[in-house]
Structure formats: C-alpha cells, structure tokens
Design an enzyme around this catalytic site. Structure first.
Site, mmCIF file in Angstrom:
data_model
loop_
_atom_site.group_PDB
_atom_site.id
_atom_site.type_symbol
_atom_site.label_atom_id
_atom_site.label_comp_id
_atom_site.label_asym_id
_atom_site.label_seq_id
_atom_site.Cartn_x
_atom_site.Cartn_y
_atom_site.Cartn_z
ATOM 1 N N THR A 258 38.975 -18.914 54.688
ATOM 2 C CA THR A 258 39.522 -17.671 54.135
ATOM 3 C C THR A 258 40.245 -16.861 55.203
ATOM 4 O O THR A 258 40.056 -17.061 56.397
ATOM 5 C CB THR A 258 38.399 -16.795 53.560
ATOM 6 O OG1 THR A 258 37.603 -16.292 54.647
ATOM 7 C CG2 THR A 258 37.519 -17.570 52.604
ATOM 8 N N THR A 306 34.380 -18.971 55.610
ATOM 9 C CA THR A 306 35.072 -17.761 56.047
ATOM 10 C C THR A 306 35.704 -17.987 57.414
ATOM 11 O O THR A 306 35.280 -18.850 58.186
ATOM 12 C CB THR A 306 34.104 -16.569 56.183
ATOM 13 O OG1 THR A 306 33.255 -16.771 57.325
ATOM 14 C CG2 THR A 306 33.260 -16.402 54.940
ATOM 15 N N ASP A 307 36.728 -17.215 57.722
ATOM 16 C CA ASP A 307 37.146 -17.083 59.111
ATOM 17 C C ASP A 307 36.018 -16.333 59.829
ATOM 18 O O ASP A 307 35.092 -15.816 59.201
ATOM 19 C CB ASP A 307 38.475 -16.334 59.207
ATOM 20 C CG ASP A 307 39.253 -16.676 60.477
ATOM 21 O OD1 ASP A 307 38.657 -17.235 61.411
ATOM 22 O OD2 ASP A 307 40.456 -16.360 60.533
ATOM 23 N N ALA A 308 36.078 -16.290 61.158
ATOM 24 C CA ALA A 308 34.993 -15.699 61.939
ATOM 25 C C ALA A 308 34.696 -14.276 61.465
ATOM 26 O O ALA A 308 35.588 -13.429 61.412
ATOM 27 C CB ALA A 308 35.355 -15.708 63.417
ATOM 28 N N LEU A 309 33.433 -14.024 61.143
ATOM 29 C CA LEU A 309 33.066 -12.719 60.609
ATOM 30 C C LEU A 309 32.921 -11.652 61.686
ATOM 31 O O LEU A 309 32.723 -10.475 61.368
ATOM 32 C CB LEU A 309 31.770 -12.834 59.803
ATOM 33 C CG LEU A 309 31.902 -13.606 58.493
ATOM 34 C CD1 LEU A 309 30.547 -13.735 57.806
ATOM 35 C CD2 LEU A 309 32.917 -12.958 57.550
#
Length: 605
Positions: A258, A306-309
């Site tokens: 994402t 997800t991309d890094a949160l």
C-alpha cells in the site's frame, strides 16, 4: 492462549487446527530488525547493525508467532553471514510449532534501491534504465533482471522481494519514485512490471508490487509527510491503477504494498489524527481503497502488505496501535515495521501492541472472520515457501554476481545509455586534449576517468573537480584552461527509501543542505564554461528531468539513469554504468536508449 474457536471467532465447522488469536495476529506482523543494541540506549538512538539474531529476539519471534521480518543493508555483510542470519530467523519461526516458515523480505528493486552489497551481488541500473531499453529490446531486461535478482535472493534465504515498483512516474518533481519507475507510459509500465513479476515468481520468489494505488504523481515523499493525489477516478483508472490491474489479472502477484497517500476521488472520508486534526484517509488505512478497489474491483486474491508504518505519512498522525488496527480494518493482511524493537527495553512494545490488537478484536473494531481469512491467505502463501531449497552458503557464492549475471548487468547499462541532445557531435576526442570532469564526488569522477583512460590509451590530461571538495576559484581556472568539460550530476538527492528508512531522517536533513549548495555551484560552473565557449557534455546520472535545466549550457546531453560503482576483491573500482557511458562518449558503443519520460522543456537538437 485463547483460541479463535473458543472465543466464538469461527463457525462450528472449523477444524481442530483453528489457530489461536495470538497466532493469527502475530502472523500478520512483519518486523524491522535493522538495528539492535544490547545495552540501554535512548529510543531511536541505536545504530548497531543486527547481523546475527540475539536470543531475546529469537524468543520474541517464537513466543508471539511473528510472521515475517524485513532486512536492510545493515543486516547484510557477506553470503555466509546472511545465510546464517536467515537460518537463525527460520529456526526461531520453527520454534513456534506451527510449521509455518518466516517471510524474510527485502527491498531489492535494483538501481537506487538495492540492499545487498553491490560488490557481492548484481544490482543493475534500475527500472527507468529498463524502461529506456524498451523500444529496442522489449521485455528482455525486465525478465533478465527479475530472474537474476530472484535467484540471488533465494540462494541467501530471502523469500519476499518488495519489488517491482509499478508506479507510473508522471511528475518530474517526484522526490522518491522517479527512476524507480519504468516510466510515464502506464501500458509500458504494466508490460515491464508483468515481465519482472513473472520472472521472479517463476524462480519461487514472492513479489510485492508497490505502491498501491500509485505513487507516481506526488511531490511529497511519504517518508516525510502525507502526499495527496487529486486525479479523477477516470485518470486513476487510466494511469495509476492500470499496471496493478493488468499484472493482477495476468501474473497473480503474491503481494501488493500500500501507499501512505490520500486519493480523495477513491476515498474522501476523514479521520481524526492523534493531534485532533481532521484528515482524509490515506490508502493504507482506507477500506474503500484496499477492500473496495483492490479486493473487489481488481479481484486481487494475494496478500496486502502496508508500506512501513514508521513513515511520517502514518506515524505523524496515528499511534502505533491505531495505525495497525486501522490498516487491518481496511483490509491489509500484513503490517510492515509497526513497532521499534531496537533494545531490550523496547521489546515489551510488541506485547503491548498485540494486547491492543486483541482488545480491538474483542470490542469488534476488528472483524473476527476477516482476520481468519487473512491468516489463511498468509498460510497459503507460506505453503509455497516450503518448496524452496534451503539457504546455502556454497550455492549463494556460486550464484551471487557470477560472470553471467555481471554480463547481464553490463548489457543493461549499455542498452540504457540515452543521448538526449547532440548525438551528431559524438564521439568525443580526448586524445592530446585536456578534459575536465566535473562530478558529484571523487569516486564517481575517478570511475569515469579510469574508463576513459582504459578505452582511450592516448587520452590527454584528465582533471577531476569534485563537488564535495570544491574550491570554486580553482575549478574555474581548471575549466578556463581545459579543452572540454564533461559534467555529471545526480538529481534529485537521495531519498529515505534509497538510504534505508526513517532511522536516517537526521542524516538526510544534513545531506539536503549540502546538496542544494552543490547544485548551485554545478550550475554556476556550467554557465561559466558556456560563457567561455568551452565544448561541454552533461550526463544525467539519475533522473533525466534535470537535463532541461542544464541543456542550454552544453553541446550534448546524455542519461544513464544510475551512477553506482564498487570496489572488487582486488581493490579496483568497477562500474557497468561508467564503462557503458565511456564507450558511448568515445564512439565505441552506440547509444540505443530512449527516454521513457517527457522532459518539461525540449532541450533542442
């Protein structure tokens, strides 16, 4: 441990193998193990690379049923160490007792973003270089690069690659994607992304397309803030979504990552940030986008990660538990880098997060059946990993950067070189002339100088001007005395994605100041040379959009899309990019690359 069945989380039809809630939640987390300090440090201050798995982290992975980890350059020193680390990680996963291997992921895109040591692996020139070869070579290099990168990663025990990037770069000011994209044509991006995806997956690699629904028209780096894309639904479908849609339909990618980006045309609903600010939901947290568009409209059946949160596009607006709960509620299967675990004092953060997630299940914020369906998708993907050969040092040493792989790397560099202006004025003559190389730093200048001298033994004097160690008055005297100037620059400056991530934030702020000064001096020196009517050549070493700025002051302009080099085992500096560039400059190779993006202004012939 409560089971999902005992808690009423599944129907009576569920078998006795129904996982516990902790197993389900743990499998949905993918941890960052970049740094770890055994001694107490301030939060965020640890800079000791994790190169072997400490017992405390091994126990954490086992106890909490963690599903995956992501590795960075700091974790990766040489084949034997990498294989050993990955074996330790898989042993920790085996101790969970579920029989599920660990996802071990990496950002090995090639070009700008490559985590494996370049001198020990094949990193290539990147996606835009591949895009530049499309007119002449079609899908050849996308397939070759995908196959080779997958073979090298798998030999080390790395089974998930967060690549290819299929963002359509239509914004010349894009600070974080630019040459990580295949180009600005959605159909071409789709074709090349599909070829690379298929090549990697045929080797057994799990790939992750990124960054859904598209990061190609942003001028904000989502590491640093919250980008927004104001495309219409029609434009989103025609440009941003097209590569994802076609690759989902034709190549069934294992994962899709994402983007922390607002797309009001897809979801204009708002949330209240941790500071009370009302904001439009980014894609990572949007059920309309992840479930509505990706799952229902595009029929994606793989894993959503997800991309890094920890990126500012999320972390500035949400607490850690809020971000993970919201993205799981939106439909994400895996939360990437949700919590920092860089010292013993921080290890309790993981249990605290899992407790918050369990509470969200009990309160109904997270739907029980959706969590189990997500877990089942993860289990299905991991069944494919069981068929892969085990990581092996001997195998890795025979595969990594072997002669065939290096030959392919050089072939791509040669095929990508693009003459944008002044093709008729090539080749250059360096024999019995004084040539000044104006370059970003000494190492890049030395690489180009060495190749020019190797290929033209009768070359005259070649002087270097490094922008990192610049004496402006001396540089002007050198240019005034020279017969010709070859000037190379790298634009835009390094992004956090290229360096590593949010742990590098303070360092990149310092880099930004120095970069702006170097850019000013570079333009000033090119203008000075042009005023003296010196024959000048400009080489764009990264994003070719900068050619428009410098073209008025030079006779010829070229693009290489990459600039990397390394020292071999004998200590010699090596670079396929500079070798290919020198060959074109000296007329020993013909440039067949074509710009895969449009320059803002035509630089002229």
């Amino acid at each position: 441990m409560c089971s999902m069945a005992a808690s009423g989380l599944v129907t009576a039809a569920a078998s006795k193998t129904t996982p516990s809630l902790q197993q389900v939640l743990g499998q949905k987390l993918m941890l960052d193990l970049r740094y770890y300090c055994e001694q107490p440090v301030a939060p965020g201050a640890c800079r000791t690379p994790l190169t072997q798995l400490p017992p405390a982290l091994a126990e954490l992975i086992s106890k909490h049923h963690i599903g995956g980890v992501i590795l960075f350059a700091e974790n990766l020193q040489h084949p034997e160490q990498i294989v050993t680390l990955n074996q330790q990680l898989q042993q920790a996963a085996a101790a969970q007792g579920t029989g599920l291997p660990l996802f071990i992921g990496i950002d090995q895109e090639g070009g700008r973003v490559a985590r494996l040591p370049r001198q020990q692996s094949t990193s290539f020139s990147g996606n835009m270089a591949i895009g530049a070869t499309f007119a002449e070579h079609g899908n050849r290099f996308a397939t070759e690069v995908g196959e080779i990168m997958a073979k090298e990663l798998l030999s080390l025990g790395i089974n998930v690659n967060f690549a290819p990037t299929v963002d359509v770069n239509v914004n010349p000011q894009n600070p974080v994607i630019n040459v990580r994209s295949f180009g600005e044509d959605p159909q071409q991006v789709a074709l090349l992304g599909k070829a690379m995806t298929e090549a990697m997956q045929q080797q057994g690699m799990l790939v992750s397309l990124k960054h859904f629904p598209g990061h190609g028209d942003t001028h904000v780096d989502s590491h640093l803030g919250m980008p927004r894309v104001d495309h219409s639904k029609e434009q989103i479908a025609r440009v941003d979504l097209l590569p994802f849609a076609q690759i989902i339909e034709q190549a069934a990618p294992a994962m899709i990552m994402t983007a922390h980006i607002q797309f009001p045309a897809l979801d204009s609903s708002t949330f209240s940030s941790k500071t009370g600010e009302q904001m439009i939901k980014p894609a990572t947290l949007s059920r309309s986008i992840l479930t509505g568009v990706l799952r229902e409209q595009l029929k994606f059946r793989g894993l959503i990660v997800t991309d890094a949160l920890d990126m500012a596009g999320i972390s500035h607006f949400f607490t850690v538990p809020q971000a993970v709960i919201e993205t799981f509620a939106a439909g994400a299967d895996i939360a990437l880098m949700p919590v920092k675990l860089q010292s013993p004092a921080e290890l309790a953060n993981l249990a605290a997060l899992l407790n918050e997630l369990e509470a969200a299940v009990q309160s109904g914020k997270l739907q029980q059946q959706e969590l189990l369906a997500s877990y089942q998708r993860i289990v299905a993907a991991k069944q494919r990993l069981k068929e892969l050969p085990k990581a092996d040092t001997t195998l890795a040493q025979s595969v990594l950067a072997n002669p065939l792989h290096r030959a392919s790397e050089l072939a791509l560099a040669r095929a990508a070189v693009t003459v944008v202006k002044g093709e008729a004025s090539l080749p250059l003559t360096v024999n019995h002339k004084t040539t000044v190389l104006l370059m970003p730093d000494l190492s890049k200048g030395t690489l180009l100088k060495n190749y020019l001298q190797q290929l033209a033994p009768e070359a005259g004097k070649i002087e270097l001007i490094s922008l990192q160690r610049l004496d402006l008055d001396l540089a002007k005297r050198q240019i005034a005395a020279a017969d010709q100037v070859i000037a190379g620059f790298i634009s835009p400056m390094q992004s956090l994605a290229e360096i590593g991530g949010m742990d590098d934030l303070s360092g990149i702020r310092n880099l930004g100041e120095a970069y702006q000064q170097q850019q000013q001096y570079f333009l000033q020196l090119l203008q000075y040379g042009a005023a003296l009517k010196k024959p000048q050549t400009f080489v764009s070493l990264r994003s070719p959009y900068e050619i428009s700025l410098y073209a008025p002051y030079v006779e010829r302009a070229l693009a290489t899309y990459a600039y990397h080099g390394w020292q071999d085992e004998t200590g010699n500096w090596v670079s396929p990019v500079y070798q290919a560039l020198a060959e074109v400059l000296l007329g020993q190779s013909k440039a067949t690359g074509r710009l895969p993006v449009t320059l803002v202004e035509a630089p002229g012939a």
